[in-house]
Design an enzyme around this catalytic site. Structure first.
Site, PDB file in Angstrom:
ATOM      1  N   ARG A  16       0.667  -1.318  -0.086  1.00 10.56           N
ATOM      2  CA  ARG A  16       0.021  -0.006  -0.027  1.00 10.56           C
ATOM      3  C   ARG A  16       0.789   1.349  -0.058  1.00 10.56           C
ATOM      4  O   ARG A  16       0.286   2.288  -0.286  1.00 10.56           O
ATOM      5  CB  ARG A  16      -0.776   0.182   1.100  1.00 10.56           C
ATOM      6  CG  ARG A  16      -2.122  -0.998   1.050  1.00 10.56           C
ATOM      7  CD  ARG A  16      -3.186  -0.759   1.865  1.00 10.56           C
ATOM      8  NE  ARG A  16      -3.040  -1.331   3.201  1.00 10.56           N
ATOM      9  CZ  ARG A  16      -3.451  -0.667   4.304  1.00 10.56           C
ATOM     10  NH1 ARG A  16      -4.160   0.437   4.371  1.00 10.56           N
ATOM     11  NH2 ARG A  16      -3.538  -1.138   5.552  1.00 10.56           N
ATOM     12  N   THR A  80       3.567 -14.022  10.893  1.00 16.06           N
ATOM     13  CA  THR A  80       4.464 -13.331  12.036  1.00 16.06           C
ATOM     14  C   THR A  80       5.046 -14.570  12.692  1.00 16.06           C
ATOM     15  O   THR A  80       6.523 -14.377  13.218  1.00 16.06           O
ATOM     16  CB  THR A  80       3.911 -12.600  13.024  1.00 16.06           C
ATOM     17  OG1 THR A  80       2.504 -13.213  13.261  1.00 16.06           O
ATOM     18  CG2 THR A  80       3.355 -11.148  12.252  1.00 16.06           C
ATOM     19  N   GLY A 137      -5.591  -7.816  16.418  1.00 14.74           N
ATOM     20  CA  GLY A 137      -6.024  -8.881  17.189  1.00 14.74           C
ATOM     21  C   GLY A 137      -6.452  -8.661  18.375  1.00 14.74           C
ATOM     22  O   GLY A 137      -6.118  -7.641  19.120  1.00 14.74           O
ATOM     23  N   ASN A 375      37.302  42.767   7.947  1.00  8.47           N
ATOM     24  CA  ASN A 375      36.143  43.350   7.189  1.00  8.47           C
ATOM     25  C   ASN A 375      36.379  42.883   5.664  1.00  8.47           C
ATOM     26  O   ASN A 375      37.108  43.255   5.248  1.00  8.47           O
ATOM     27  CB  ASN A 375      36.029  44.671   7.146  1.00  8.47           C
ATOM     28  CG  ASN A 375      34.678  45.044   6.813  1.00  8.47           C
ATOM     29  OD1 ASN A 375      34.329  44.792   5.669  1.00  8.47           O
ATOM     30  ND2 ASN A 375      33.853  46.029   7.794  1.00  8.47           N
ATOM     31  N   SER A 403      35.576  45.957  -1.653  1.00 15.35           N
ATOM     32  CA  SER A 403      34.714  45.346  -2.447  1.00 15.35           C
ATOM     33  C   SER A 403      35.096  44.625  -3.385  1.00 15.35           C
ATOM     34  O   SER A 403      36.192  45.219  -4.134  1.00 15.35           O
ATOM     35  CB  SER A 403      33.522  46.250  -2.532  1.00 15.35           C
ATOM     36  OG  SER A 403      32.849  46.606  -1.480  1.00 15.35           O
TER      37      SER A 403
HETATM   38  C1  UD1 Z   1      -0.599  -8.500  13.641  1.00 11.21           C
HETATM   39  C2  UD1 Z   1      -1.044  -9.496  14.935  1.00 11.21           C
HETATM   40  C3  UD1 Z   1      -2.037  -8.684  15.394  1.00 11.21           C
HETATM   41  C4  UD1 Z   1      -1.761  -7.355  15.848  1.00 11.21           C
HETATM   42  C5  UD1 Z   1      -1.263  -6.680  14.672  1.00 11.21           C
HETATM   43  C6  UD1 Z   1      -0.747  -5.043  15.099  1.00 11.21           C
HETATM   44  C7  UD1 Z   1      -0.364 -11.734  14.134  1.00 11.21           C
HETATM   45  C8  UD1 Z   1      -0.806 -13.218  13.846  1.00 11.21           C
HETATM   46  N1  UD1 Z   1      -1.250 -10.774  14.145  1.00 11.21           N
HETATM   47  O1  UD1 Z   1      -1.512  -8.652  12.599  1.00 11.21           O
HETATM   48  O2  UD1 Z   1      -2.587  -9.601  16.506  1.00 11.21           O
HETATM   49  O3  UD1 Z   1      -3.051  -6.549  16.236  1.00 11.21           O
HETATM   50  O4  UD1 Z   1      -0.056  -7.267  14.055  1.00 11.21           O
HETATM   51  O5  UD1 Z   1      -0.330  -4.620  14.087  1.00 11.21           O
HETATM   52  O6  UD1 Z   1       0.603 -11.477  14.604  1.00 11.21           O
HETATM   53  N2  UD1 Z   1       5.696  -9.782   8.776  1.00 11.21           N
HETATM   54  C9  UD1 Z   1       6.851 -10.330   8.554  1.00 11.21           C
HETATM   55  N3  UD1 Z   1       6.813 -11.633   7.955  1.00 11.21           N
HETATM   56  C10 UD1 Z   1       5.605 -12.253   7.554  1.00 11.21           C
HETATM   57  C11 UD1 Z   1       4.354 -11.326   8.333  1.00 11.21           C
HETATM   58  C12 UD1 Z   1       4.540 -10.232   8.801  1.00 11.21           C
HETATM   59  O7  UD1 Z   1       8.130  -9.891   8.790  1.00 11.21           O
HETATM   60  O8  UD1 Z   1       5.695 -13.329   7.168  1.00 11.21           O
HETATM   61  C13 UD1 Z   1       5.944  -8.462   9.591  1.00 11.21           C
HETATM   62  C14 UD1 Z   1       5.201  -7.337   8.800  1.00 11.21           C
HETATM   63  O9  UD1 Z   1       6.163  -6.756   8.090  1.00 11.21           O
HETATM   64  C15 UD1 Z   1       4.663  -6.339   9.871  1.00 11.21           C
HETATM   65  C16 UD1 Z   1       4.354  -7.115  11.000  1.00 11.21           C
HETATM   66  O10 UD1 Z   1       4.687  -8.514  10.729  1.00 11.21           O
HETATM   67  O11 UD1 Z   1       5.732  -5.646  10.176  1.00 11.21           O
HETATM   68  C17 UD1 Z   1       2.894  -7.735  11.146  1.00 11.21           C
HETATM   69  O12 UD1 Z   1       2.497  -8.193  10.129  1.00 11.21           O
HETATM   70  P1  UD1 Z   1       1.034  -8.200   9.251  1.00 11.21           P
HETATM   71  O13 UD1 Z   1       0.785  -9.194   8.285  1.00 11.21           O
HETATM   72  O14 UD1 Z   1       0.761  -6.853   9.028  1.00 11.21           O
HETATM   73  O15 UD1 Z   1       0.298  -8.363  11.031  1.00 11.21           O
HETATM   74  P2  UD1 Z   1      -1.277  -8.040  11.235  1.00 11.21           P
HETATM   75  O16 UD1 Z   1      -1.952  -8.909  10.358  1.00 11.21           O
HETATM   76  O17 UD1 Z   1      -1.342  -6.653  11.263  1.00 11.21           O
END
Ligand code: UD1
Ligand code: CA
Length: 455
Positions: A16, A80, A137, A375, A403
């Protein structure tokens, strides 16, 4: 304090942002998002910092190479929990592991410190109550208020979606337990991802305490997914910094029209007019005034000095009670003594100018050493570059440069010398006397101006 590993998740695509630059490298307050997180991480004195990256190839480790961190590639990105798994081989079991996010730039050390103090063992979650919890979450608690688990928005029932307390994502866990929990993760959820958040219910099932801590400010946990969010968080952070300066006694003509992209330290009774930008480390002494629309980077300005509007100052040290600008340009490597005046359209580069010297109009002073009480007349230029090499100009104390003089370096103007206006000085000028180089003035009798159309 206990030993600490820090894992920073930064593998997300950032679709995005609509940009070729990896999301975590977009700047907030002049520094990449990830850099804010790494600086905060470093301040906690960790044993190991591990950055999990993915999209953007080597751009992320390349941009952050000066930070003491291990970079681990996550490819593909399966959630994550999977991301933290990639870091596990680099984490020591006798430490706790703190999980941070490369796109959540403003998390504060004090909040993380509170998490570390919340419990020596068990799991610590950073949670917050939001008026609009959509997308996050939700924290599930039992009737006693003990945490039961986290349910992702997409997996939540309508009733669970009513819960206002959300998971910020930031958590702290004993590394040994984290390793065990992550090994047990399954991706049987709506998104088909390995959720880090599933470790919470695992801890509960094992009877391990789950503690929660709240950040001091909501902006600490805000993540960036779009330019809209980036711009909004930038404004929040700038307002925050302006507020801090006001509380310290700095006068800001308009706190909404100040940009601090780095660290700005101010003495007493400092006044800053609208539209000023401070970058890197800037120190303003007591009573300093900065005029409108000035840009100042990595500079020290001593007490009582006034910077007039539209001045541009980079890597320069300015003494006390100086008058700079309007429209002055001070470039890297310059050092001005006390009471120096640098006026409009004067450029100074890599030069020392000693106390009470003045260059008030339209000059270039480069690679020069200027003594005291000198100066420098309007339009004076140091010719420091011969097309291949730079040379120095030395102007000793009490010199008066007329100058429109050119000083062809290397050249020295000795103490007390006067240079006649319009001179081109190519050899050293002796002390306490007048030196000039000027074509003799002549008047041509009978000369007439050309007239149009007449041959
Ligand atoms: C996650 C949490 C959610 C929380 C929210 C806060 C989980 C499953 N959920 O959701 O509970 O409320 O963050 O913003 O953890 N990332 C990686 N590798 C991956 C996936 C994600 O490095 O495979 C990083 C992303 O770059 C990002 C962060 O982890 O910085 C969060 O990932 P994202 O997929 O946005 O999680 P949310 O769905 O927002
Ligand atoms: Ca997110």
């Amino acid at each position: 304090m206990d030993l600490l590993n820090i894992v920073v998740l930064a593998a997300g695509k950032g679709k995005r942002m609509h940009s070729d630059l990896p999301k975590v490298l977009h700047p907030l307050a002049g520094r990449p998002l990830l850099q804010h997180v790494l600086e905060c991480a470093a301040a906690l004195g960790p044993q190991q910092v591990c950055v999990v990256y993915g999209h953007g190839g080597e751009a992320v480790p390349q941009a952050m190479r000066e930070h003491a961190a291990k970079f681990v590639l996550q490819e593909p990105q399966l959630g994550t929990g999977h991301a933290v798994q990639q870091a596990l081989p680099h984490l020591a079991d006798d430490s706790r592991t703190l999980v941070l996010y490369g796109d959540v730039p403003l998390i504060q050390r004090s909040t993380l410190h509170q998490m570390r103090q919340a419990a020596a063992d068990g799991l610590v979650l950073l949670t917050i109550r939001l008026d609009n919890p959509t997308g996050y979450g939700r924290i599930l608690r039992d009737v006693q208020g003990d945490v039961l688990g986290i349910v992702e928005e997409k997996d939540a029932t309508a009733e669970q979606r009513e819960i206002g307390e959300v998971n910020t994502g930031i958590l702290l866990a004993p590394t040994k337990l984290l390793r065990q929990w992550l090994a047990k993760l399954r991706n049987n959820n709506v998104q088909g991802e390995y959720y880090l958040t599933d470790i919470v219910s695992m801890a509960v099932a094992q009877g391990i305490a789950v503690h929660t801590v709240q950040p001091a400010h909501e902006w600490e946990i805000l993540g960036i997914n779009s330019k809209v969010q980036l711009a909004a968080l930038e404004r929040t952070w700038q307002r925050e910094q302006a507020q801090h300066l006001l509380e310290q006694g700095v006068t800001l003509a308009d706190p909404a029209r100040l940009e601090v992209r780095g660290a700005l330290a101010c003495g007493r009774d400092v006044t800053i007019d609208v539209g000023c930008v401070f970058e890197g480390e800037v120190h303003l002494g007591d009573g300093v005034r900065v005029g409108a629309y000035s840009v100042i980077r990595d500079a020290r300005i001593a007490s009582g000095t006034h910077i007039e509007p539209y001045s541009h100052i980079v890597q320069t040290e300015i003494g006390a009670d100086c008058r700079i600008g309007p429209y002055a340009r001070l470039r890297p490597g310059s050092k001005l003594g006390d009471g120096v005046h640098i006026g409009n359209f004067v450029e100074v580069k890599n030069s020392d100018i000693a106390a009470h010297s003045k260059a008030n109009h339209l000059s270039y002073i480069g690679d020069s050493s200027v003594g005291s009480r000198v100066n420098v007349g309007a339009g004076t230029i140091t010719c420091n570059y011969d097309g291949a090499n730079k040379h120095r100009t030395i102007i000793e104390d009490d010199v008066f440069i007329g100058s429109d003089t050119q000083l062809v370096a290397p050249v020295t103007v000795r103490r007390g010398a006067t240079i006649g206006a319009g001179s081109t000085i190519t050899r050293d000028a002796p002390e306490n006397t007048l030196t000039l180089s000027r074509a003799k003035q002549a008047t041509v009798p009978g000369w007439q101006r050309p007239v149009k159309g007449k041959l």
